[in-house]
Enzyme design. Sequence first.
Site, PDB file in Angstrom:
ATOM      1  N   GLY A 125       6.831  -1.738   6.274  1.00 22.49           N
ATOM      2  CA  GLY A 125       8.188  -2.257   6.254  1.00 22.49           C
ATOM      3  C   GLY A 125       9.214  -1.386   6.936  1.00 22.49           C
ATOM      4  O   GLY A 125       8.970  -0.223   7.249  1.00 22.49           O
ATOM      5  N   GLU A 126      10.359  -2.004   7.211  1.00 15.78           N
ATOM      6  CA  GLU A 126      11.482  -1.299   7.839  1.00 15.78           C
ATOM      7  C   GLU A 126      12.507  -0.991   6.741  1.00 15.78           C
ATOM      8  O   GLU A 126      13.214  -1.884   6.272  1.00 15.78           O
ATOM      9  CB  GLU A 126      12.077  -2.208   8.936  1.00 15.78           C
ATOM     10  CG  GLU A 126      13.392  -1.731   9.512  1.00 15.78           C
ATOM     11  CD  GLU A 126      13.418  -0.243   9.881  1.00 15.78           C
ATOM     12  OE1 GLU A 126      12.617   0.194  10.706  1.00 15.78           O
ATOM     13  OE2 GLU A 126      14.267   0.490   9.304  1.00 15.78           O
ATOM     14  N   SER A 134      12.049   6.863   7.807  1.00 15.27           N
ATOM     15  CA  SER A 134      11.741   6.552   9.202  1.00 15.27           C
ATOM     16  C   SER A 134      12.220   5.141   9.531  1.00 15.27           C
ATOM     17  O   SER A 134      11.941   4.193   8.805  1.00 15.27           O
ATOM     18  CB  SER A 134      10.229   6.646   9.426  1.00 15.27           C
ATOM     19  OG  SER A 134       9.892   6.179  10.711  1.00 15.27           O
ATOM     20  N   CYS A 182      -1.125   6.125   9.902  1.00 16.08           N
ATOM     21  CA  CYS A 182       0.112   5.455  10.336  1.00 16.08           C
ATOM     22  C   CYS A 182      -0.180   4.148  11.023  1.00 16.08           C
ATOM     23  O   CYS A 182      -1.013   4.081  11.917  1.00 16.08           O
ATOM     24  CB  CYS A 182       0.831   6.293  11.395  1.00 16.08           C
ATOM     25  SG  CYS A 182       1.382   7.850  10.830  1.00 16.08           S
ATOM     26  N   ASN A 186      -3.303   5.140  16.203  1.00 15.51           N
ATOM     27  CA  ASN A 186      -4.405   4.747  15.320  1.00 15.51           C
ATOM     28  C   ASN A 186      -4.786   3.303  15.601  1.00 15.51           C
ATOM     29  O   ASN A 186      -3.970   2.412  15.418  1.00 15.51           O
ATOM     30  CB  ASN A 186      -3.978   4.879  13.854  1.00 15.51           C
ATOM     31  CG  ASN A 186      -3.814   6.336  13.469  1.00 15.51           C
ATOM     32  OD1 ASN A 186      -4.707   7.151  13.678  1.00 15.51           O
ATOM     33  ND2 ASN A 186      -2.663   6.685  12.930  1.00 15.51           N
ATOM     34  N   CYS A 228       6.414  -4.509  16.136  1.00 18.59           N
ATOM     35  CA  CYS A 228       6.115  -3.525  17.170  1.00 18.59           C
ATOM     36  C   CYS A 228       4.673  -3.781  17.626  1.00 18.59           C
ATOM     37  O   CYS A 228       3.799  -4.006  16.785  1.00 18.59           O
ATOM     38  CB  CYS A 228       6.289  -2.122  16.626  1.00 18.59           C
ATOM     39  SG  CYS A 228       7.958  -1.866  15.978  1.00 18.59           S
ATOM     40  N   SER A 239      11.652   6.144  15.137  1.00 19.86           N
ATOM     41  CA  SER A 239      10.457   5.739  15.875  1.00 19.86           C
ATOM     42  C   SER A 239      10.876   5.419  17.303  1.00 19.86           C
ATOM     43  O   SER A 239      11.209   4.283  17.618  1.00 19.86           O
ATOM     44  CB  SER A 239       9.837   4.497  15.228  1.00 19.86           C
ATOM     45  OG  SER A 239       9.353   4.825  13.953  1.00 19.86           O
ATOM     46  N   LEU A 240      10.851   6.433  18.147  1.00 20.50           N
ATOM     47  CA  LEU A 240      11.358   6.243  19.519  1.00 20.50           C
ATOM     48  C   LEU A 240      10.282   5.622  20.414  1.00 20.50           C
ATOM     49  O   LEU A 240      10.470   4.551  20.968  1.00 20.50           O
ATOM     50  CB  LEU A 240      11.848   7.590  20.057  1.00 20.50           C
ATOM     51  CG  LEU A 240      12.628   7.516  21.362  1.00 20.50           C
ATOM     52  CD1 LEU A 240      13.921   6.727  21.195  1.00 20.50           C
ATOM     53  CD2 LEU A 240      12.942   8.922  21.897  1.00 20.50           C
ATOM     54  N   HIS A 241       9.186   6.318  20.588  1.00 19.29           N
ATOM     55  CA  HIS A 241       7.982   5.815  21.255  1.00 19.29           C
ATOM     56  C   HIS A 241       8.103   5.516  22.754  1.00 19.29           C
ATOM     57  O   HIS A 241       7.100   5.340  23.434  1.00 19.29           O
ATOM     58  CB  HIS A 241       7.415   4.569  20.568  1.00 19.29           C
ATOM     59  CG  HIS A 241       7.165   4.755  19.106  1.00 19.29           C
ATOM     60  ND1 HIS A 241       6.584   5.875  18.579  1.00 19.29           N
ATOM     61  CD2 HIS A 241       7.428   3.944  18.038  1.00 19.29           C
ATOM     62  CE1 HIS A 241       6.483   5.758  17.260  1.00 19.29           C
ATOM     63  NE2 HIS A 241       6.999   4.613  16.902  1.00 19.29           N
ATOM     64  N   CYS A 258       6.367  -6.668   7.415  1.00 21.00           N
ATOM     65  CA  CYS A 258       7.555  -6.211   8.142  1.00 21.00           C
ATOM     66  C   CYS A 258       8.044  -7.359   9.002  1.00 21.00           C
ATOM     67  O   CYS A 258       7.234  -8.070   9.600  1.00 21.00           O
ATOM     68  CB  CYS A 258       7.191  -5.006   9.022  1.00 21.00           C
ATOM     69  SG  CYS A 258       8.614  -4.268   9.853  1.00 21.00           S
ATOM     70  N   CYS A 282       1.623  -1.827  16.038  1.00 25.21           N
ATOM     71  CA  CYS A 282       1.590  -1.597  14.589  1.00 25.21           C
ATOM     72  C   CYS A 282       0.902  -2.736  13.843  1.00 25.21           C
ATOM     73  O   CYS A 282       1.232  -3.905  14.026  1.00 25.21           O
ATOM     74  CB  CYS A 282       3.018  -1.429  14.069  1.00 25.21           C
ATOM     75  SG  CYS A 282       3.097  -1.281  12.276  1.00 25.21           S
ATOM     76  N   GLU A 319       0.822  -1.212   0.000  1.00 21.57           N
ATOM     77  CA  GLU A 319       0.000   0.000   0.000  1.00 21.57           C
ATOM     78  C   GLU A 319       0.855   1.261   0.000  1.00 21.57           C
ATOM     79  O   GLU A 319       1.971   1.276   0.504  1.00 21.57           O
ATOM     80  CB  GLU A 319      -0.919  -0.006   1.224  1.00 21.57           C
ATOM     81  CG  GLU A 319      -1.991  -1.072   1.089  1.00 21.57           C
ATOM     82  CD  GLU A 319      -2.923  -1.173   2.293  1.00 21.57           C
ATOM     83  OE1 GLU A 319      -4.085  -1.538   2.083  1.00 21.57           O
ATOM     84  OE2 GLU A 319      -2.502  -0.899   3.426  1.00 21.57           O
TER      85      GLU A 319
HETATM   86  N1  SAH Z   1       9.188   0.754   9.944  1.00 19.50           N
HETATM   87  C1  SAH Z   1       9.449   2.132  10.003  1.00 19.50           C
HETATM   88  C2  SAH Z   1       8.589   2.976   9.098  1.00 19.50           C
HETATM   89  C3  SAH Z   1       7.123   2.652   8.986  1.00 19.50           C
HETATM   90  S1  SAH Z   1       6.061   3.011  10.304  1.00 19.50           S
HETATM   91  C4  SAH Z   1       9.359   2.626  11.422  1.00 19.50           C
HETATM   92  O1  SAH Z   1       8.884   1.902  12.277  1.00 19.50           O
HETATM   93  O2  SAH Z   1       9.818   3.747  11.670  1.00 19.50           O
HETATM   94  C5  SAH Z   1       5.801   4.770  10.301  1.00 19.50           C
HETATM   95  C6  SAH Z   1       5.472   5.333  11.695  1.00 19.50           C
HETATM   96  O3  SAH Z   1       4.144   4.955  12.124  1.00 19.50           O
HETATM   97  C7  SAH Z   1       6.419   4.799  12.766  1.00 19.50           C
HETATM   98  O4  SAH Z   1       6.823   5.826  13.637  1.00 19.50           O
HETATM   99  C8  SAH Z   1       5.539   3.818  13.488  1.00 19.50           C
HETATM  100  O5  SAH Z   1       6.036   3.540  14.758  1.00 19.50           O
HETATM  101  C9  SAH Z   1       4.220   4.510  13.489  1.00 19.50           C
HETATM  102  N2  SAH Z   1       3.062   3.634  13.788  1.00 19.50           N
HETATM  103  C10 SAH Z   1       2.983   2.300  13.622  1.00 19.50           C
HETATM  104  N3  SAH Z   1       1.772   1.848  14.029  1.00 19.50           N
HETATM  105  C11 SAH Z   1       1.072   2.925  14.464  1.00 19.50           C
HETATM  106  C12 SAH Z   1      -0.255   3.120  14.968  1.00 19.50           C
HETATM  107  N4  SAH Z   1      -1.092   2.090  15.087  1.00 19.50           N
HETATM  108  N5  SAH Z   1      -0.641   4.355  15.291  1.00 19.50           N
HETATM  109  C13 SAH Z   1       0.199   5.409  15.113  1.00 19.50           C
HETATM  110  N6  SAH Z   1       1.456   5.292  14.625  1.00 19.50           N
HETATM  111  C14 SAH Z   1       1.899   4.064  14.311  1.00 19.50           C
HETATM  112 FE1  SF4 Z   2       7.687  -2.632  11.207  1.00 17.83          FE
HETATM  113 FE2  SF4 Z   2       7.739   0.031  11.605  1.00 17.83          FE
HETATM  114 FE3  SF4 Z   2       5.492  -1.388  12.058  1.00 17.83          FE
HETATM  115 FE4  SF4 Z   2       7.583  -1.650  13.700  1.00 17.83          FE
HETATM  116  S1  SF4 Z   2       6.364   0.218  13.361  1.00 17.83           S
HETATM  117  S2  SF4 Z   2       6.327  -3.334  12.866  1.00 17.83           S
HETATM  118  S3  SF4 Z   2       9.290  -1.486  12.286  1.00 17.83           S
HETATM  119  S4  SF4 Z   2       6.487  -1.106  10.090  1.00 17.83           S
END
Ligand code: SAH
Ligand code: SF4
Length: 398
Positions: free
Chosen positions: A199-200, A231, A373, A330, A145, A253-255, A141, A148, A121
């Site tokens: 994806g990463e 990212s 996201c 989200n 996480c 993506s620190l979180h 991926c 995600c 997508e």
């Molecule tokens: N894999 C990479 C890039 C794709 S994700 C990464 O993790 O950075 C893009 C962003 O969306 C990342 O910061 C990810 O942590 C965030 N993300 C993933 N799932 C989410 C969700 N359910 N709600 C909000 N942000 C989310």
């Molecule tokens: Fe993969 Fe990024 Fe989602 Fe983590 S947040 S599972 S690294 S796509």
Amino acid sequence: MTVIEASGVLEKTALETYVPLAKPSLVGLSREELAKRLGGIGVAEKQQKMRVQQLWHWMYVRGARSFAEMSNVSKDMRAQLEQYFTVDRPEVVTEQISNDGTRKWLLRLPGDGVGRAHEVECVYIPETDRGTLCVSSQVGCTLNCSFCHTGTQRLVRNLTAGEILGQVMVARDRLGDWVDRETPNGNRLVTNIVMMGMGEPLYNFDAVRDALLIVSDGEGIGISRRRITLSTSGVVPNIARTGDEIGVMLAISLHAVRDELRDELVPLNRKYPIRELLDACRAYPGSSNSRRITFEYVMLKGVNDSLDDARLLVKLLKGIPAKINLIPFNPWPGSKYECSDWEQIEKFSEYVFNAGYSSPVRTPRGRDILAACGQLKSETEKLSARERQALRAMAMTD
Ligand code: SAH
Ligand code: SF4
């Protein structure tokens, strides 16, 4: 019997018969690779540079979808190219348009030869002063996480450079955004790229690099590196390479600000803990106050959203040219988290802002079409009709 190996058009099978393979697309090849392919079909060496230049212009400035359009290429040459190659991009399976103007494309990619075709997508987010395209680097991926949706997808494969670049080309195709676009001021629609789809990207480094070098090439698509953000969840060994070899803006993506919690939210943290990650950021080639690193922070209710977390965040980022991007969580069917309350997000944001960091809250876009996201997940069997309905209801009540 002749076998033309260079183009891969004919293949010898076990039955000693020859079957045509799909013609390869030239999209995503570097200038050197293009020249090599041309050599492979008999184009003389002294002609190759000029032909490559022509192809480059037609593919990446004009967005040509066939060799027939390439009017300054001789007829014979066009026919020869046509015989062996295409300029195909991924096939658009569906296009969804959100009520906020966000568009999501489901794209079909060639399969791995044994299974069915894969899907990925790509999302376009129009804003008043820019248009951002969110590009995927992998089908699914390999990381998972816990917040995600993409991480729950089983099927995983790396995209090729052509498939990554192809997403930008599909967006320009669908939006009518190539150079001939007739607008009063000639403004482009796709102005920014974020590698924030599925994806990463740093686990598919070479293909992502090759694609982004073409996206930012001044004689082609020409989107400046400052307008491209990659990212990563924190693949430390490839962070310096990103700066050196691609030179784009970095987002992390620190979180979470404590290893214990980050181990749970972003399991890759067990391999590359916060300290190592931030050291790599401190050393990121090319970062400066005008080229800040973005730290993404998903707001999870009662998990990582306290003012103590905000305090520690500010402390951790000391000395790094940084901005903080707060992302409201989200939801997706089966997710175990809730989005923080708006009040809490505002308090968090205010604290970080008062400490001197820009801290915009990312407005969720395209939630109704599952384009926000972390909501991307492309396996066709991924959601039952019921799950889809539940998700839409969630999006509406947020
Ligand atoms: N894999 C990479 C890039 C794709 S994700 C990464 O993790 O950075 C893009 C962003 O969306 C990342 O910061 C990810 O942590 C965030 N993300 C993933 N799932 C989410 C969700 N359910 N709600 C909000 N942000 C989310
Ligand atoms: Fe993969 Fe990024 Fe989602 Fe983590 S947040 S599972 S690294 S796509």
